[in-house]
Write a protein that holds these residues in place. Structure first.
Motif, PDB file in Angstrom:
ATOM      1  N   GLN A  76       0.394  -0.104   8.920  1.00 22.66           N
ATOM      2  CA  GLN A  76      -0.459   0.404   7.843  1.00 22.66           C
ATOM      3  C   GLN A  76      -0.390   1.913   7.679  1.00 22.66           C
ATOM      4  O   GLN A  76      -0.421   2.654   8.663  1.00 22.66           O
ATOM      5  N   ASP A 122      -1.633   1.471  12.843  1.00 19.24           N
ATOM      6  CA  ASP A 122      -1.620   2.539  11.844  1.00 19.24           C
ATOM      7  C   ASP A 122      -0.474   3.492  12.150  1.00 19.24           C
ATOM      8  O   ASP A 122      -0.083   3.678  13.303  1.00 19.24           O
ATOM      9  N   GLU A 167      -4.604   5.661   7.571  1.00 17.10           N
ATOM     10  CA  GLU A 167      -5.870   5.401   8.244  1.00 17.10           C
ATOM     11  C   GLU A 167      -6.725   6.656   8.294  1.00 17.10           C
ATOM     12  O   GLU A 167      -7.933   6.598   8.114  1.00 17.10           O
ATOM     13  N   GLY A 175       3.363   0.887   3.426  1.00 16.80           N
ATOM     14  CA  GLY A 175       3.128  -0.026   4.530  1.00 16.80           C
ATOM     15  C   GLY A 175       4.242  -1.049   4.658  1.00 16.80           C
ATOM     16  O   GLY A 175       5.009  -1.297   3.725  1.00 16.80           O
ATOM     17  N   LEU A 195       1.104  -5.974  10.668  1.00 13.24           N
ATOM     18  CA  LEU A 195       0.724  -5.038   9.606  1.00 13.24           C
ATOM     19  C   LEU A 195       0.923  -3.609  10.100  1.00 13.24           C
ATOM     20  O   LEU A 195       0.173  -3.137  10.961  1.00 13.24           O
ATOM     21  N   GLY A 213      -5.987   3.257   3.939  1.00 13.50           N
ATOM     22  CA  GLY A 213      -4.867   2.347   3.733  1.00 13.50           C
ATOM     23  C   GLY A 213      -5.206   0.902   4.040  1.00 13.50           C
ATOM     24  O   GLY A 213      -4.658  -0.016   3.427  1.00 13.50           O
ATOM     25  N   GLY A 214      -6.123   0.684   4.986  1.00 13.44           N
ATOM     26  CA  GLY A 214      -6.540  -0.681   5.283  1.00 13.44           C
ATOM     27  C   GLY A 214      -7.197  -1.336   4.085  1.00 13.44           C
ATOM     28  O   GLY A 214      -6.959  -2.512   3.787  1.00 13.44           O
ATOM     29  N   MET A 251      -4.472  -2.242   1.555  1.00  9.27           N
ATOM     30  CA  MET A 251      -3.744  -3.443   1.949  1.00  9.27           C
ATOM     31  C   MET A 251      -4.555  -4.700   1.657  1.00  9.27           C
ATOM     32  O   MET A 251      -4.022  -5.712   1.194  1.00  9.27           O
ATOM     33  N   ARG A 288      -2.457  -5.338  13.668  1.00 11.74           N
ATOM     34  CA  ARG A 288      -2.328  -4.142  12.831  1.00 11.74           C
ATOM     35  C   ARG A 288      -2.108  -2.895  13.667  1.00 11.74           C
ATOM     36  O   ARG A 288      -2.738  -2.704  14.708  1.00 11.74           O
ATOM     37  N   ALA A 303       0.848  -1.203   0.000  1.00  8.49           N
ATOM     38  CA  ALA A 303       0.000   0.000   0.000  1.00  8.49           C
ATOM     39  C   ALA A 303       0.882   1.251   0.000  1.00  8.49           C
ATOM     40  O   ALA A 303       0.691   2.172   0.783  1.00  8.49           O
TER      41      ALA A 303
END
Length: 386
Positions: A133, A77, A136, A58, A131, A141-142, A145, A75, A55
């Motif tokens: 990331q 962020d 957010e 990430g 993860l 971005g989630g 991914m 995960r 992403a």
């Protein structure tokens, strides 16, 4: 079981990592310094696999346990917010107009702490998928991914995340099965008429009274169209029209946000917004266009995984609220929870300004608690059995 002893010993390291990230906040998908910092730490810890550029910015790290088994994802962020900092801390943002005001620097530091512990101990059977990331706050971005296949590529069985919670005492956790964060869409209604001289309104088609009427009419959607037992928020946050005192403008815009936990209710609100906008415009002899910016879906915790998360939090925290009131904020962890069962959990940050406030301060005492929770999720979800 309280905070894991080894993780408690990492408290100063985690605080130093957080402060370093806090000083250099980055936005959206553009996180070169943050991603590089995270990747460097993960290499130092000796993770088994490191995948960068997921992403765009990430980072995904894999840590294998003592024996083969399923994969569970954690995960964090990493992105900041486009705002000036007023916290007064010695490690405050060095970049004007950027601030870690939602705790993502702390989330990242906690997952790094869990990563170091898991890489050292490997007291689990399977794979921990970490993860880190981007985006957010803005950009989802989630979702990116997920679209890039991280859950399928690394054979993830379930997903877990936590978020700092100002106003909740440090050491306390809170979560709930089912909806925990809302879906969000933003909207803009443009009302178009015919401009003219303010002294001769009869020669114009004035969109300003229509905009004023529309603001009130939109409030009937939650109050008269939605089931009162279900939560729906429709907030008008922008009204724009005109540029001079003596000129009737030819258009006016009304903008705002819709938030709910129920997809069907959300669809109803969008449909009715369009109908009310068109009807209001017609009543004033105007035309209307309605535009939506789709945001995040509702964040919905899996019931079984939430019960599991509560058990883990009870091992680590001083108190766990297992039926917290859902919030109307939105969270792009929702995209991962649409694909895999999992749980989103809140962790107390003490009596501090709320997230997105320029004086927000992350309480570093929460770092060992969050890292212990994340590490124990892996150890409990992927137990080593004889």
């Amino acid at each position: 079981m309280p905070v894991v002893n080894r993780i408690a010993a990492l408290a100063d390291d985690m605080a130093a990592w957080r402060h370093a990230i806090h000083r250099r906040p980055e936005l959206g998908f553009d996180l070169p310094e943050t991603s590089r910092f995270v990747a460097e730490r993960l290499r130092e810890f000796g993770v088994d696999e490191l995948h960068e550029g997921i992403a765009r910015s990430g980072v995904v790290a894999l840590i294998h346990g003592q024996r083969p088994g399923p994969a569970v994802a954690l995960r964090a962020d990493m992105d900041a917010l486009p705002m000036d900092e007023q916290s007064g801390v010695p490690y405050a943002s060095e970049i004007p107009g950027r601030m870690h005001a939602c705790g993502h620097d702390g989330h990242t530091a906690m997952l790094l702490g869990a990563a170091r512990y898991l890489a050292e101990t490997r007291n689990f059977a399977g794979t921990a998928v970490l993860l880190f990331q981007p985006a957010e706050e803005q950009g989802g971005g989630g979702q990116v991914m997920v679209r890039e296949g991280v859950l399928d590529r690394f054979h993830v069985r379930e997903v877990h995340a936590l978020h700092i919670a100002p106003g909740v005492p440090v050491g306390e956790f809170a979560t709930t099965p089912g909806p925990i964060m809302a879906a969000v869409d933003d909207f803009t209604v443009t009302l178009t008429g015919q401009g003219g001289h303010a002294a001769y309104p009869h020669d114009a088609l004035d969109p300003v009274p229509a905009a004023c009427a529309l603001v009130g009419a939109l409030q009937t959607i939650p109050s008269r169209n939605a089931d009162p037992m279900k939560q729906l928020v429709l907030s008008v946050t922008q009204v724009h029209a005109g540029s001079a005192f003596n000129v009737i403008p030819d258009r006016a815009t009304v903008g705002g946000t819709i938030r709910s936990y129920d997809k069907a209710l959300h669809a109803l609100a969008r449909r009715r917004l369009g109908e009310v906008a068109q009807g209001t415009a017609a009543a004033f002899g105007l035309s209307a266009t309605v535009e939506f910016i789709e945001g995040y879906p509702p964040t919905i915790n899996d019931a079984a995984r939430t019960a599991f998360a509560v058990e883990v939090a009870q091992e680590v925290g001083t108190r766990v609220e297992d039926r917290m009131t859902p919030e109307m904020g939105a969270e792009d962890f929702s995209f991962l929870l649409e694909q895999r069962p999992g749980a989103f959990v809140m962790l107390g940050n003490g009596d501090t300004p709320m997230c997105h406030h320029p004086a927000f301060v992350f309480d570093d005492r929460a770092l060992p608690l969050g890292a212990s929770y994340l590490a124990r999720v892996i150890e409990r979800a992927l137990p080593v059995t004889e």
